[in-house]
Design a protein around this motif. Sequence first.
Motif, PDB file in Angstrom:
ATOM      1  N   THR B 148      16.797  -2.289  27.561  1.00 16.03           N
ATOM      2  CA  THR B 148      15.838  -1.268  27.965  1.00 16.03           C
ATOM      3  C   THR B 148      16.611  -0.025  28.372  1.00 16.03           C
ATOM      4  O   THR B 148      17.468  -0.099  29.253  1.00 16.03           O
ATOM      5  CB  THR B 148      15.026  -1.760  29.169  1.00 16.03           C
ATOM      6  OG1 THR B 148      14.577  -3.079  28.887  1.00 16.03           O
ATOM      7  CG2 THR B 148      13.854  -0.865  29.432  1.00 16.03           C
ATOM      8  N   VAL B 176      12.226   3.720  27.381  1.00 20.49           N
ATOM      9  CA  VAL B 176      11.344   4.000  28.514  1.00 20.49           C
ATOM     10  C   VAL B 176      11.587   5.440  28.945  1.00 20.49           C
ATOM     11  O   VAL B 176      12.721   5.837  29.194  1.00 20.49           O
ATOM     12  CB  VAL B 176      11.630   3.053  29.696  1.00 20.49           C
ATOM     13  CG1 VAL B 176      10.488   3.099  30.687  1.00 20.49           C
ATOM     14  CG2 VAL B 176      11.828   1.643  29.205  1.00 20.49           C
ATOM     15  N   THR B 177      10.508   6.230  29.010  1.00 23.13           N
ATOM     16  CA  THR B 177      10.704   7.662  29.251  1.00 23.13           C
ATOM     17  C   THR B 177      10.272   8.061  30.660  1.00 23.13           C
ATOM     18  O   THR B 177       9.328   7.510  31.218  1.00 23.13           O
ATOM     19  CB  THR B 177       9.897   8.495  28.245  1.00 23.13           C
ATOM     20  OG1 THR B 177       8.527   8.165  28.409  1.00 23.13           O
ATOM     21  CG2 THR B 177      10.325   8.198  26.831  1.00 23.13           C
ATOM     22  N   TYR B 178      10.969   9.038  31.198  1.00 26.16           N
ATOM     23  CA  TYR B 178      10.674   9.549  32.539  1.00 26.16           C
ATOM     24  C   TYR B 178      10.552  11.069  32.490  1.00 26.16           C
ATOM     25  O   TYR B 178      10.787  11.679  31.448  1.00 26.16           O
ATOM     26  CB  TYR B 178      11.768   9.100  33.518  1.00 26.16           C
ATOM     27  CG  TYR B 178      11.751   7.607  33.706  1.00 26.16           C
ATOM     28  CD1 TYR B 178      11.009   7.030  34.718  1.00 26.16           C
ATOM     29  CD2 TYR B 178      12.417   6.760  32.811  1.00 26.16           C
ATOM     30  CE1 TYR B 178      10.940   5.656  34.869  1.00 26.16           C
ATOM     31  CE2 TYR B 178      12.354   5.394  32.952  1.00 26.16           C
ATOM     32  CZ  TYR B 178      11.615   4.841  33.978  1.00 26.16           C
ATOM     33  OH  TYR B 178      11.531   3.490  34.123  1.00 26.16           O
ATOM     34  N   VAL B 186      17.466   7.303  38.273  1.00 26.54           N
ATOM     35  CA  VAL B 186      17.023   6.542  39.442  1.00 26.54           C
ATOM     36  C   VAL B 186      16.331   5.248  39.029  1.00 26.54           C
ATOM     37  O   VAL B 186      16.519   4.201  39.653  1.00 26.54           O
ATOM     38  CB  VAL B 186      16.077   7.395  40.304  1.00 26.54           C
ATOM     39  CG1 VAL B 186      15.459   6.547  41.391  1.00 26.54           C
ATOM     40  CG2 VAL B 186      16.842   8.537  40.916  1.00 26.54           C
ATOM     41  N   VAL B 189      18.937   2.830  38.470  1.00 29.79           N
ATOM     42  CA  VAL B 189      19.490   2.363  39.743  1.00 29.79           C
ATOM     43  C   VAL B 189      18.535   1.344  40.377  1.00 29.79           C
ATOM     44  O   VAL B 189      18.948   0.326  40.919  1.00 29.79           O
ATOM     45  CB  VAL B 189      19.709   3.556  40.706  1.00 29.79           C
ATOM     46  CG1 VAL B 189      20.059   3.066  42.099  1.00 29.79           C
ATOM     47  CG2 VAL B 189      20.812   4.452  40.172  1.00 29.79           C
ATOM     48  N   ALA B 190      17.240   1.613  40.283  1.00 24.70           N
ATOM     49  CA  ALA B 190      16.249   0.729  40.895  1.00 24.70           C
ATOM     50  C   ALA B 190      16.072  -0.555  40.104  1.00 24.70           C
ATOM     51  O   ALA B 190      15.465  -1.496  40.594  1.00 24.70           O
ATOM     52  CB  ALA B 190      14.908   1.448  41.009  1.00 24.70           C
ATOM     53  N   GLY B 191      16.551  -0.577  38.873  1.00 26.87           N
ATOM     54  CA  GLY B 191      16.480  -1.799  38.078  1.00 26.87           C
ATOM     55  C   GLY B 191      15.275  -1.890  37.170  1.00 26.87           C
ATOM     56  O   GLY B 191      15.064  -2.897  36.518  1.00 26.87           O
ATOM     57  N   GLU B 192      14.453  -0.814  37.122  1.00 23.88           N
ATOM     58  CA  GLU B 192      13.290  -0.870  36.220  1.00 23.88           C
ATOM     59  C   GLU B 192      13.767  -0.837  34.766  1.00 23.88           C
ATOM     60  O   GLU B 192      13.226  -1.520  33.914  1.00 23.88           O
ATOM     61  CB  GLU B 192      12.338   0.293  36.496  1.00 23.88           C
ATOM     62  CG  GLU B 192      11.107   0.245  35.627  1.00 23.88           C
ATOM     63  CD  GLU B 192       9.982   1.128  36.141  1.00 23.88           C
ATOM     64  OE1 GLU B 192       9.304   0.709  37.086  1.00 23.88           O
ATOM     65  OE2 GLU B 192       9.783   2.228  35.600  1.00 23.88           O
TER      66      GLU B 192
END
Lengths: 156, 332, 500
Positions: B148, B176-178, B186, B189-192
């Motif tokens: 991912t 996966v887009t942000y 981030v 970092v958060a593991g998503e």
Amino acid sequence: MSGARRADLVFAVLLTVFGIAATVESWRMPTLAELGVDPMSAPGLTPGLLGVVLAVLGLALLGRSLGGGEMGETAAAGGWGRLAVALVLCLGYAAGLLGRVPFWAATAIFVALFTFVFTVREAGPVRAGAGSLVLAAAVAVAVTLLFERVFLVRLP
Amino acid sequence: MKKLFAILAAAMLPVAASAADYPWMPDKPITIIVPWGAGGATDQVTRVTAGVLEDALGQKVVIVNQPGASGSIGKKNAYEAEHDGYTWAAGAPKQLGTYKLLGQWDTWIDDWRLYNTVTNVPLVAVNPNAPYATMDDFIAAMKDGGVTIATAGAGSSGHAAAEALKGAVGGSYKHVTYDGGNPAVVATVAGEAEATTQLASEQAEMVRAGRLKPLAVLADQPLEIDGYGTVPPITDFVDEKLPILSTAFGIFIPVKGTPPEVIETFDAIWSEVIPNAAPLKTYALEKGALFTPAAGDAARDKVWPEVQADAWSFDAAGRTKMSPDELGIPKP
Amino acid sequence: MDALTNLGAAIVGLAEPSSLFSVLWATLLGMTVGMLPGLTATLGIALLTTLTFRMAADDAILILIAMYVGAIYGGSRTAILLNIPGTPANAASGLDGFPLARAGRAGEAMGIATVGSFFGSVVGLLALALIAPQLAEFGLRFQSYEFFWLAVFGVVISGRLTAMDDPIKGWISGFLGLFLAQVGQEGIHAYQRFAYGSVDLAGGFGLLPALVGAFGFAEILCVMKEPAYVTVRDVGSRILPSLRDLFGRWWTVLRSGLIGTTMGIVPGVGEDMGAWVSYAAARRASREPETFGKGATEGLLAAETGNNAAVPGAIIPVLTLAVPGSAPAAVLLAAMFIHGVRPGPLIMIESPDFVFQVAGMLFWASVAILVLGLALTKPMLFVLRVPREYLMPVIFVLCVVGAFAIASRVFDVYVMLGFGILGFALRQMNYPMAPLVLGIVLGDILDKNFRRGMVLSDGSFEPFVTRPISAVLAALTLVTILWGIGPVRRAAGRLVRRPS
């Protein structure tokens, strides 16, 4: 049937139709699958679901206004004439005057007219005229300076 | 106290004209539209650039953030504003060469005059808890289609990097887009998301802190990250040649209609002031970016290989609405 | 107690004339920005970032923080006096603040808002100084699934709270807001939804034009429609809430402060949700919930404490993760980078002093709103005495400028007008406006996180209800909805009374 209930009924029908239309339109949106996009990220997904929610809420409101459940208060009556005058003045300023006349001039005209129209009956033409002109000049200068010089934003 | 009154006065009045004599003297503040959110790579470098420009021009430079749609909304607004030199756009100029290709917006790189500042490189980094100890592990997982990757969205530099990597090693990944590089980093970092391929500059802080594990830099030379060490280049792990993935940043303005004295002025600033601008130099050093000032044709020549690489990588991924050939973008 | 000593030292260190003067003028400017409809904290900080570019890092950041605190607080003034919240974060403050002002207690209302904002900031900055790293780690646990629920929950509670007699109207308003936010180019594939070829529609409805229209223009129309508008003559002599009052409410203040701080940490929802969730919790805990929305001082206190506590909350992830918790905090982060401060996970190791420094700056900014806020209450009451014929055109000019100022788009002015007329019509039918505006704020968050979550879970809805925080939010949403449906509530009531 009370006025408030009739308003609810009409709005409920409109909302249901709107919700269904929104869902249909969302359904028709491309899934962008040909771009190799994950189908779960299709653009129509969220608006489609929201359309369904709106339609359901519309139906609930419809059922209630037909069935005669609990009702809120009726909206208060009021001066529709005054409202129409205010609306025309505001729309004329924002959608008509601005962009054609310099901002400060448009603003001064609008403020002066608005104040004059609504105060002339009580204060008489002379006092209303003087009051509205002073206010108009002050507002036009203050707003133009404040926004253009201090906040550095562009004015229409 | 005196200093404070000076600041107050500065807030009320345009900056005193301390500038050298340029053919164009702006008489009102200049706006630079940053088509990404505040705090991202483009925003930061543009704000530093704006400070340098203020000194040079003796006029205020206002930054407006207008994010959305892979940076096209803000740039579109800059293009639709009057072409009088007072409205600029910022970002990665290579995108101007691929919006049309992706069917997002009908603009072209030669519609704009480019003024480059720094160049960034993408970095493959993973969440420390993700099961990838080395780049070899990651490549193996990518071949199986099980990773991912978080990026700043379709057409962003991170997306281009992920596509290039996929093109070189095969396999697939879950994209996966942000809303920007920062949120994508981030989320990793958060593991998503397991990994990110955003720019090194956006990841440097998290890498230093051990919250991200860098595996490889997508360039042909190793990358030095201050406080971490050296990250090996992708060429150590993959034999196939990867396209150019570096991203130049800068500001740009529509060519058509912009007064020639504006262009002359900025050309002069870019040849005299920018190459010696200490704030920009410091920024590049701290962020692990390269300081690469260039203006006009020189800037376009530097950006062109990036456009070529991106265009053909998008084309290989089947994301383009037309062939890059139709736009006159030859295969690199 | 080491942390408290450090915080004290930072506060004392900042207590020098030039710093305090900076705090004063920046806070005052912030309050002005907050009060003017259309100008927001984000715009204010971005503007001052440019102006303070050449100053020393500490001075510049101090000024920006004061601007931030001032702007979030300032919006409460117009919410109370005119029922037009200056920023979206103050929409909940108007619910009780405006009825209080109409009842001749405007001075008291502004006093409560001021004191609430002060204590909210203090609770938040204590959290910042004492447990910032732990809080930031908690914030990281909010991922796509949790954001989806936050967006739904926000609209549901706001809809319920603003339409107590008739929650379905609140929800219609809220979901309409969420839907309207879907219009335009979406954020994942740049597909233009419901644009039908229009460039303007492709850009979507801006939040601020909608806010300014739905609250500002709609309010102007409502006021002008009233046949005989009574200008408030008696504005009340009391401004400072009595100490006994405050002590009696210490739990409301603390609760709202903690809720606000927590909401501030979660990126993207920040001050708006801080106010709404605090308000909901205060109503839940209140002994007289029926007064809420009709001029309950407790509701106003909770909302204003909640949104100002979100300011330090939003700064926590800025410092410890370099992730902004809200839009204004994002600009603050950029400014810190520009001034060579490197916030991030290493800040507690590399420069822990800076964290206390920021907490100290927040403290002085809070003191500034307390002092300025109370000092300026009397003069501001003058606004209430201005007859509507003079006041309304001025407000409309500000609405137009505010709508245009954000992006210099003429379309935004039309959006403002459209939302004003829609808002007026809806208000005539007793639909509340606040959920509509909150829906527009949250619509984008809902859309992106829902679809992102569905991508991550391969189309399964399971993680949306099985992850711990998601499950809690889902349950709260469901309970709020069920409780709002009359028959269900009564059936539940019967069950409780007669357990057979």
